[in-house]
Design a protein around this motif. Structure first.
Motif, PDB file in Angstrom:
ATOM      1  N   GLY A 121       0.789  -1.219   0.000  1.00  0.00           N
ATOM      2  CA  GLY A 121       0.000   0.000   0.000  1.00  0.00           C
ATOM      3  C   GLY A 121       0.826   1.276   0.000  1.00  0.00           C
ATOM      4  O   GLY A 121       0.268   2.367   0.102  1.00  0.00           O
ATOM      5  N   LEU A 122       2.159   1.163  -0.109  1.00  0.00           N
ATOM      6  CA  LEU A 122       3.038   2.328  -0.107  1.00  0.00           C
ATOM      7  C   LEU A 122       3.546   2.612  -1.513  1.00  0.00           C
ATOM      8  O   LEU A 122       4.123   1.733  -2.163  1.00  0.00           O
ATOM      9  N   VAL A 123       3.358   3.838  -1.983  1.00  0.00           N
ATOM     10  CA  VAL A 123       3.881   4.265  -3.289  1.00  0.00           C
ATOM     11  C   VAL A 123       4.322   5.719  -3.164  1.00  0.00           C
ATOM     12  O   VAL A 123       3.867   6.455  -2.274  1.00  0.00           O
ATOM     13  N   SER A 124       5.197   6.144  -4.067  1.00  0.00           N
ATOM     14  CA  SER A 124       5.653   7.533  -4.063  1.00  0.00           C
ATOM     15  C   SER A 124       5.270   8.211  -5.373  1.00  0.00           C
ATOM     16  O   SER A 124       5.310   7.598  -6.441  1.00  0.00           O
ATOM     17  N   VAL A 125       4.894   9.473  -5.256  1.00  0.00           N
ATOM     18  CA  VAL A 125       4.570  10.307  -6.413  1.00  0.00           C
ATOM     19  C   VAL A 125       5.216  11.669  -6.175  1.00  0.00           C
ATOM     20  O   VAL A 125       4.827  12.368  -5.228  1.00  0.00           O
ATOM     21  N   GLY A 126       6.186  12.041  -6.988  1.00  0.00           N
ATOM     22  CA  GLY A 126       6.862  13.317  -6.802  1.00  0.00           C
ATOM     23  C   GLY A 126       7.554  13.376  -5.458  1.00  0.00           C
ATOM     24  O   GLY A 126       8.391  12.527  -5.132  1.00  0.00           O
ATOM     25  N   SER A 127       7.176  14.346  -4.628  1.00  0.00           N
ATOM     26  CA  SER A 127       7.790  14.498  -3.304  1.00  0.00           C
ATOM     27  C   SER A 127       6.924  13.908  -2.195  1.00  0.00           C
ATOM     28  O   SER A 127       7.205  14.115  -1.019  1.00  0.00           O
ATOM     29  N   ASP A 128       5.893  13.151  -2.561  1.00  0.00           N
ATOM     30  CA  ASP A 128       4.956  12.585  -1.584  1.00  0.00           C
ATOM     31  C   ASP A 128       5.028  11.065  -1.551  1.00  0.00           C
ATOM     32  O   ASP A 128       5.252  10.412  -2.573  1.00  0.00           O
ATOM     33  N   ILE A 129       4.793  10.523  -0.359  1.00  0.00           N
ATOM     34  CA  ILE A 129       4.628   9.076  -0.183  1.00  0.00           C
ATOM     35  C   ILE A 129       3.187   8.822   0.263  1.00  0.00           C
ATOM     36  O   ILE A 129       2.732   9.390   1.271  1.00  0.00           O
ATOM     37  N   TYR A 130       2.476   7.992  -0.507  1.00  0.00           N
ATOM     38  CA  TYR A 130       1.080   7.668  -0.206  1.00  0.00           C
ATOM     39  C   TYR A 130       1.020   6.347   0.550  1.00  0.00           C
ATOM     40  O   TYR A 130       1.640   5.356   0.142  1.00  0.00           O
ATOM     41  N   ASN A 131       0.284   6.351   1.630  1.00  0.00           N
ATOM     42  CA  ASN A 131       0.070   5.161   2.450  1.00  0.00           C
ATOM     43  C   ASN A 131      -1.410   4.796   2.340  1.00  0.00           C
ATOM     44  O   ASN A 131      -2.265   5.431   2.955  1.00  0.00           O
ATOM     45  N   ILE A 132      -1.711   3.774   1.525  1.00  0.00           N
ATOM     46  CA  ILE A 132      -3.092   3.353   1.260  1.00  0.00           C
ATOM     47  C   ILE A 132      -3.369   2.087   2.056  1.00  0.00           C
ATOM     48  O   ILE A 132      -2.669   1.082   1.902  1.00  0.00           O
ATOM     49  N   ARG A 133      -4.396   2.132   2.896  1.00  0.00           N
ATOM     50  CA  ARG A 133      -4.676   1.005   3.789  1.00  0.00           C
ATOM     51  C   ARG A 133      -6.018   0.345   3.451  1.00  0.00           C
ATOM     52  O   ARG A 133      -6.890   0.977   2.852  1.00  0.00           O
ATOM     53  N   SER A 134      -6.131  -0.889   3.848  1.00  0.00           N
ATOM     54  CA  SER A 134      -7.336  -1.657   3.522  1.00  0.00           C
ATOM     55  C   SER A 134      -8.577  -1.086   4.193  1.00  0.00           C
ATOM     56  O   SER A 134      -9.702  -1.380   3.785  1.00  0.00           O
ATOM     57  N   SER A 135      -8.391  -0.263   5.225  1.00  0.00           N
ATOM     58  CA  SER A 135      -9.528   0.384   5.880  1.00  0.00           C
ATOM     59  C   SER A 135     -10.103   1.504   5.026  1.00  0.00           C
ATOM     60  O   SER A 135     -11.083   2.133   5.417  1.00  0.00           O
ATOM     61  N   SER A 136      -9.471   1.757   3.882  1.00  0.00           N
ATOM     62  CA  SER A 136      -9.830   2.794   2.910  1.00  0.00           C
ATOM     63  C   SER A 136      -9.202   4.141   3.224  1.00  0.00           C
ATOM     64  O   SER A 136      -9.312   5.080   2.440  1.00  0.00           O
ATOM     65  N   ASN A 137      -8.524   4.267   4.367  1.00  0.00           N
ATOM     66  CA  ASN A 137      -7.854   5.523   4.697  1.00  0.00           C
ATOM     67  C   ASN A 137      -6.604   5.707   3.841  1.00  0.00           C
ATOM     68  O   ASN A 137      -5.867   4.753   3.569  1.00  0.00           O
ATOM     69  N   VAL A 138      -6.338   6.948   3.441  1.00  0.00           N
ATOM     70  CA  VAL A 138      -5.156   7.267   2.651  1.00  0.00           C
ATOM     71  C   VAL A 138      -4.456   8.445   3.312  1.00  0.00           C
ATOM     72  O   VAL A 138      -5.046   9.517   3.485  1.00  0.00           O
ATOM     73  N   SER A 139      -3.202   8.237   3.715  1.00  0.00           N
ATOM     74  CA  SER A 139      -2.393   9.292   4.306  1.00  0.00           C
ATOM     75  C   SER A 139      -1.227   9.598   3.376  1.00  0.00           C
ATOM     76  O   SER A 139      -0.746   8.719   2.659  1.00  0.00           O
ATOM     77  N   VAL A 140      -0.765  10.852   3.423  1.00  0.00           N
ATOM     78  CA  VAL A 140       0.309  11.289   2.528  1.00  0.00           C
ATOM     79  C   VAL A 140       1.412  11.935   3.354  1.00  0.00           C
ATOM     80  O   VAL A 140       1.154  12.873   4.125  1.00  0.00           O
ATOM     81  N   LEU A 141       2.631  11.434   3.195  1.00  0.00           N
ATOM     82  CA  LEU A 141       3.801  12.027   3.837  1.00  0.00           C
ATOM     83  C   LEU A 141       4.461  12.998   2.872  1.00  0.00           C
ATOM     84  O   LEU A 141       4.956  12.596   1.821  1.00  0.00           O
ATOM     85  N   ASP A 142       4.445  14.274   3.214  1.00  0.00           N
ATOM     86  CA  ASP A 142       5.125  15.301   2.426  1.00  0.00           C
ATOM     87  C   ASP A 142       6.602  15.260   2.815  1.00  0.00           C
ATOM     88  O   ASP A 142       6.954  15.601   3.948  1.00  0.00           O
ATOM     89  N   CYS A 143       7.461  14.839   1.902  1.00  0.00           N
ATOM     90  CA  CYS A 143       8.878  14.641   2.218  1.00  0.00           C
ATOM     91  C   CYS A 143       9.682  15.936   2.170  1.00  0.00           C
ATOM     92  O   CYS A 143      10.904  15.904   2.314  1.00  0.00           O
ATOM     93  N   ARG A 144       9.012  17.059   1.973  1.00  0.00           N
ATOM     94  CA  ARG A 144       9.674  18.359   2.098  1.00  0.00           C
ATOM     95  C   ARG A 144       9.513  18.886   3.527  1.00  0.00           C
ATOM     96  O   ARG A 144      10.488  19.269   4.169  1.00  0.00           O
ATOM     97  N   SER A 145       8.293  18.872   4.013  1.00  0.00           N
ATOM     98  CA  SER A 145       8.033  19.379   5.362  1.00  0.00           C
ATOM     99  C   SER A 145       7.991  18.283   6.411  1.00  0.00           C
ATOM    100  O   SER A 145       7.963  18.563   7.611  1.00  0.00           O
ATOM    101  N   HIS A 146       7.989  16.996   5.971  1.00  0.00           N
ATOM    102  CA  HIS A 146       7.880  15.843   6.863  1.00  0.00           C
ATOM    103  C   HIS A 146       6.632  15.929   7.743  1.00  0.00           C
ATOM    104  O   HIS A 146       6.672  15.746   8.959  1.00  0.00           O
ATOM    105  N   THR A 147       5.517  16.228   7.077  1.00  0.00           N
ATOM    106  CA  THR A 147       4.221  16.261   7.753  1.00  0.00           C
ATOM    107  C   THR A 147       3.261  15.340   7.014  1.00  0.00           C
ATOM    108  O   THR A 147       3.387  15.129   5.806  1.00  0.00           O
TER     109      THR A 147
END
Length: 365
Positions: A121-147
Motif C-alpha cells: 500500500g506504499l507508493v511515491s509520487v513526486g515528493s509525496d509518499i502515499y500510504n493506502i490502507r485496507s480500511s480505505s484511509n489514505v495518508s500522505v507524507l510530504d517529504c519536504r516538510s515531513h508532515t
C-alpha cells in the motif's frame, strides 16, 4: 577606558552579521538533500528553513531537485520512517586518508503519528509518499516538510490491496471484503480524486485471492495474483493477460521496476525481466554484494534510474538488527545482458531485533 569596555563597545557597533533568509535559502537550495538532516541539527531556525515551501521552490527553479531515499520500518510499537543522509565526518585523520569515501546513514524522520503501513500500500509520487490502507484511509507524507496529511479515502474497503504508479496516477487493485470480488480504482494525484477502473475479470484470477502485488512495466500497471499476471490497457479500458514468463516475482516483496525493467531477488540472486526478452535472467557483475540467505528481508527501489538495495542482518547475540544499504548502477549490454556496478555499500542503521523493513521508496525533492 578598560579593554573589556572597549570590546563591548565594538560589539555594539559591529554586531555579528547574519545572512538574510533569501541568501541563506539560495545557498542551501544548491546543496544535496543528503546534507539536510545534519543541517537541521544546527538550530531551530535552520530546521524551520529546511521545511519551508520556499526552499523547495528555490530548489526546483535552480534545477537542484534530486532523488531521495526513504525507508519504513515496523515494530510492535508502530511504523518509523528514515531517510538516507551523509554521515558527518568526525575524524579528520580518516577524512584525509579517504578523501573520496563517503559514509551513509539512515536518519530518523522527525514526523509524528505515522500510520501503520504495509508494503503493497506504499507508493511515491513526486515528493509525496502515499500510504493506502485496507480500511480505505489514505495518508500522505510530504517529504519536504515531513508532515502527514489526509487524501481522499478509497471509495470502498479492499482486502489484500496493492498499488503502483503510472504517470502520477495510483492504480489500486484488491478484493472487496463483502463480495470477495476483484475491484480496481485509480487516484489522480493531480486532481486528488478517485476514479473507477474496470475490475479484473474473475476468469483471469482465482476468486478471493488474498495475495496481490502490483508494478509498472512498459508504462502499464501489472497485477500478479497466484502467479498469474494481468496488465491494464488505459486506452482500451480493459485488463489483458500479461506475459506468461513474468509471474514468478509475485510472491516476493523483493522487487521493483527501473526504466521499464523489472528486478527481483530470488533464492538470494538478482534477476531482471522485460517484455522484449520475456524471460528472467541473472544480473551480471554486482561485485561486493552478498548472497542473501533465506529469512533476510531485502527491499529494492528505483533511485533515479539506479537501484537501491536495503536489507537486514540479525545479530542474535546482541539482540540487534543491522540495516544495510547499497546503491547500484545498472547498464544494459546488448539486448540480453544487464550488469550492475556497486557504487557503495554501508551499514546505515542499527535497531533492536523486532523491527523489520516494510519498504524503501524514492521521492523527488
Amino acid at each position: 577606558m578598560s579593554s573589556s569596555s572597549e570590546e563591548k563597545k565594538l560589539k555594539q557597533q559591529n554586531p555579528t552579521p547574519t545572512l538574510p533568509d533569501e541568501i541563506l535559502r539560495s545557498c542551501i537550495a544548491k546543496l544535496s538533500k543528503l546534507y539536510y538532516p545534519t543541517l537541521s541539527l544546527v538550530s531551530k531556525s535552520f530546521r524551520s528553513l529546511l521545511a519551508s515551501p520556499e526552499l523547495y521552490i528555490a530548489r526546483s527553479l535552480s534545477g537542484h531537485t534530486e532523488s531521495c531515499l526513504y525507508v519504513c520500518l515496523e515494530s510492535s510499537s508502530g511504523s518509523r520512517w528514515f531517510t538516507l543522509c551523509l554521515k558527518p565526518d568526525k575524524n579528520k585523520d580518516d577524512v584525509s586518508k579517504n578523501k573520496n569515501k563517503k559514509s551513509y546513514v539512515l536518519s530518523k524522520v522527525p514526523t509524528l503519528h505515522s500510520p501503520p503501513a504495509v508494503f503493497s500500500g506504499l507508493v511515491s509520487v513526486g515528493s509525496d509518499i502515499y500510504n493506502i490502507r485496507s480500511s480505505s484511509n489514505v495518508s500522505v507524507l510530504d517529504c519536504r516538510s515531513h508532515t502527514w496529511r489526509k487524501a481522499p479515502s478509497l471509495p470502498l474497503q479492499l482486502m489484500a490491496l496493492s498499488a503502483c504508479v503510472v504517470d502520477e496516477k495510483i492504480y489500486v487493485a484488491g478484493i472487496h471484503g463483502e463480495s470477495l470480488k476483484n475491484s480496481s480504482k485509480v487516484l489522480d494525484t493531480r486532481k486528488s480524486s478517485w476514479n473507477h477502473v474496470v475490475s479484473i475479470p474473475c476468469r483471469m484470477t482465482r476468486r478471493g485471492v488474498l495475495n496481490m502485488v502490483s508494478v509498472c512495466v512498459d508504462g502499464k500497471p501489472h497485477v500478479a495474483t497466484d502467479g498469474r499476471v494481468v496488465c491494464y490497457d488505459s486506452e482500451g479500458g480493459k485488463w489483458d493477460v500479461g506475459k506468461t514468463k513474468m509471474g514468478s516475482f509475485w510472491f516476493s516483496d523483493s522487487y521493483c521496476g527501473v526504466e521499464n525493467v523489472l528486478y527481483s531477488v530470488y533464492n538470494g540472486k538478482f534477476r531482471w525481466y522485460d517484455g522484449e526478452v520475456n524471460v528472467w535472467r541473472g544480473v551480471e557483475g554486482l561485485v561486493g554484494m552478498p548472497k542473501f540467505l533465506p529469512g533476510v528481508s531485502v527491499r529494492l527501489c528505483d533511485y533515479g534510474g539506479k537501484m537501491i538495495v536495503v536489507w537486514d542482518e540479525n545479530m542474535l547475540s546482541s539482540g540487534e538488527n543491522k540495516i544495510w544499504c547499497a546503491e547500484i548502477e545498472l547498464e544494459r549490454r546488448g539486448g540480453s545482458e544487464i550488469w550492475g556496478e556497486v557504487e557503495w555499500i554501508d551499514h546505515v542503521l542499527t535497531v533492536p531485533i523486532g523491527y523489520y523493513i516494510v519498504k524503501a521508496l524514492s521521492v523527488t525533492v
